[in-house]
Design a protein around this motif. Structure first.
Motif, PDB file in Angstrom:
ATOM      1  N   TYR A  43       1.118  -1.181  -0.483  1.00 27.38           N
ATOM      2  CA  TYR A  43      -0.163  -0.229   0.425  1.00 27.38           C
ATOM      3  C   TYR A  43       0.665   1.556   0.390  1.00 27.38           C
ATOM      4  N   SER A  44       1.791   1.463   0.732  1.00 28.90           N
ATOM      5  CA  SER A  44       2.880   2.791   1.082  1.00 28.90           C
ATOM      6  C   SER A  44       3.616   2.684  -0.394  1.00 28.90           C
ATOM      7  N   LEU A  45       3.971   1.768  -0.816  1.00 30.95           N
ATOM      8  CA  LEU A  45       4.495   1.129  -2.549  1.00 30.95           C
ATOM      9  C   LEU A  45       3.595   1.976  -3.197  1.00 30.95           C
ATOM     10  N   ARG A  46       2.944   1.850  -3.248  1.00 25.14           N
ATOM     11  CA  ARG A  46       2.121   2.210  -4.271  1.00 25.14           C
ATOM     12  C   ARG A  46       1.342   3.997  -3.888  1.00 25.14           C
ATOM     13  N   ASN A  47       1.812   4.272  -3.211  1.00 16.02           N
ATOM     14  CA  ASN A  47       1.358   5.767  -2.560  1.00 16.02           C
ATOM     15  C   ASN A  47       2.748   6.687  -3.630  1.00 16.02           C
ATOM     16  N   VAL A  48       3.879   5.870  -3.140  1.00 10.74           N
ATOM     17  CA  VAL A  48       5.361   6.413  -3.443  1.00 10.74           C
ATOM     18  C   VAL A  48       5.330   6.535  -4.804  1.00 10.74           C
ATOM     19  N   LEU A  49       4.229   4.791  -5.503  1.00 11.34           N
ATOM     20  CA  LEU A  49       4.908   5.365  -6.907  1.00 11.34           C
ATOM     21  C   LEU A  49       3.840   5.847  -7.665  1.00 11.34           C
ATOM     22  N   SER A  50       3.223   6.300  -7.396  1.00  9.72           N
ATOM     23  CA  SER A  50       1.805   7.810  -7.769  1.00  9.72           C
ATOM     24  C   SER A  50       2.540   8.682  -8.287  1.00  9.72           C
ATOM     25  N   GLU A  51       3.430   8.572  -7.172  1.00 15.03           N
ATOM     26  CA  GLU A  51       3.950   9.977  -7.651  1.00 15.03           C
ATOM     27  C   GLU A  51       5.397  10.114  -8.005  1.00 15.03           C
ATOM     28  N   ILE A  52       6.029   9.163  -8.360  1.00 11.34           N
ATOM     29  CA  ILE A  52       6.901   9.101  -9.772  1.00 11.34           C
ATOM     30  C   ILE A  52       6.625  10.474 -11.012  1.00 11.34           C
ATOM     31  N   THR A  53       5.748  10.112 -11.207  1.00 13.52           N
ATOM     32  CA  THR A  53       5.242  10.897 -12.434  1.00 13.52           C
ATOM     33  C   THR A  53       5.179  12.502 -12.309  1.00 13.52           C
ATOM     34  N   ASN A  54       5.323  12.380 -11.150  1.00 10.17           N
ATOM     35  CA  ASN A  54       5.390  14.130 -10.847  1.00 10.17           C
ATOM     36  C   ASN A  54       6.790  14.516 -10.492  1.00 10.17           C
ATOM     37  N   GLN A  55       7.662  13.924 -10.904  1.00 12.52           N
ATOM     38  CA  GLN A  55       9.125  14.547 -10.435  1.00 12.52           C
ATOM     39  C   GLN A  55       9.228  14.605 -11.996  1.00 12.52           C
ATOM     40  N   ARG A  56       9.909  16.317 -12.043  1.00 12.04           N
ATOM     41  CA  ARG A  56      10.209  17.095 -13.492  1.00 12.04           C
ATOM     42  C   ARG A  56      11.215  16.124 -14.520  1.00 12.04           C
ATOM     43  N   GLY A  57      10.451  16.318 -15.744  1.00 14.15           N
ATOM     44  CA  GLY A  57      11.301  15.016 -16.214  1.00 14.15           C
ATOM     45  C   GLY A  57      10.499  13.576 -16.157  1.00 14.15           C
ATOM     46  N   VAL A  58       9.931  12.974 -16.160  1.00 15.62           N
ATOM     47  CA  VAL A  58       9.225  11.524 -16.046  1.00 15.62           C
ATOM     48  C   VAL A  58       7.857  11.758 -17.188  1.00 15.62           C
TER      49      VAL A  58
END
Length: 142
Positions: A43-58
């Motif tokens: 559950y926590s991993l899914r939350n963390v991964l959902s924010e990856i596309t908010n990183q600049r350039g991703v």
């Protein structure tokens, strides 16, 4: 003449004891080989991964696989380790994108190896460039 069923009964009892003591070992080994995590970790991993596309350039990510580092000797207290594939937006520096994602995940306590390629590059083995960059593909090992 004594009853001749003692030998098969003892054999059955020994086989049963072996079965009930080996079952937890087989389950634990299968979970590690299949890279499964606890429900809380997932559950926590899914939350963390959902924010990856908010990183600049991703642009997107694919094939994330994470597991608990069990070298610490603790079943629940290990760090997460993993691998994943990230598609960088056109014009973005690949090294910068890799560093941003790695630093973000490191702050969350995850040690990750990242493969970065340009968005739309359809030559990747995982098929990231052949899918829509709007929706990240999550596959297995999670």
């Amino acid at each position: 003449m004594p009853w001749s069923g003692w030998d098969p009964l003892a054999s059955f009892l020994i086989a049963y004891l072996i079965l009930i003591t080996a079952t937890p070992l087989v389950k634990s080994s299968a979970q590690r080989l299949l890279l499964t995590n606890t429900a809380d970790t997932e559950y926590s991993l899914r939350n963390v991964l959902s924010e990856i596309t908010n990183q600049r350039g991703v642009a997107s990510y694919a094939v994330p696989k994470f597991w608990t580092d069990d070298r610490t000797g603790s079943e629940t207290g290990g760090n997460l380790q993993g691998v994943m594939h990230v598609a960088a937006m056109r014009g973005a520096d690949l090294e910068d994108v890799r560093d941003r994602v790695r630093n973000y995940l490191s702050k969350e306590g995850i040690d990750v190896t990242i493969q970065v390629e340009r968005e739309g590059d359809g030559t990747c083995w995982c098929g990231l460039g052949r899918t829509s960059p709007l929706s990240p593909r999550l596959s297995g090992g999670f």
